[in-house]
Design a protein around this motif. Structure first.
Motif: not given
Length: 118
Positions: A28-31, A52-64, A71-78
């Motif tokens: 995930f670190g490359y995606y 990919r670097d995890g610094r920018r996270i965006w949400y649609t307004e209705s779920v904010k 993201r958990d890099s060790a588990k390679n999961s989001v």
């Protein structure tokens, strides 16, 4: 290269679910990664994204304020933590990944169904 989405289920309004998207064959670190949802009879909707670097996270307004993407890099999961669920959150949730610099989200999970009853 594969994404495996899980964690869906049926809950009452106000409840919580945590969706997981586990990757195999990619890191995930490359995606850039997105969560989409599609309600029956409606178009697919982008819910949240993380670059990919995890610094920018965006949400649609209705779920904010209710959903949290992590993201958990060790588990390679989001993950998508969904709190205070509403009936309008009902749908099939998909995770998708795009190699940084690519044009399209070419890697998709199989979808996991979330049903929120009132």
């Amino acid at each position: 290269v594969q994404l495996q989405a899980s964690g869906g289920g049926s809950v009452q309004a106000g409840g919580s679910l945590r969706l997981s998207c586990a990757a195999s064959g990619l890191t995930f670190g490359y995606y850039d990664t997105r969560w989409f949802r599609q309600a029956q009879g409606k178009e697919r909707e982008l819910v949240a994204s993380i670059n990919r670097d995890g610094r920018r996270i965006w949400y649609t307004e209705s779920v904010k304020g209710r959903f949290t993407l992590s993201r958990d890099s060790a588990k390679n999961s989001v993950y998508l933590q969904m709190n205070s669920l509403k009936p309008e959150d009902t749908g099939v949730y998909y995770c998708a990944a795009k190699l940084a610099g690519a044009d399209d989200y070419s890697v998709w999970g199989q979808g996991t169904l979330v049903t929120v009853s009132s």
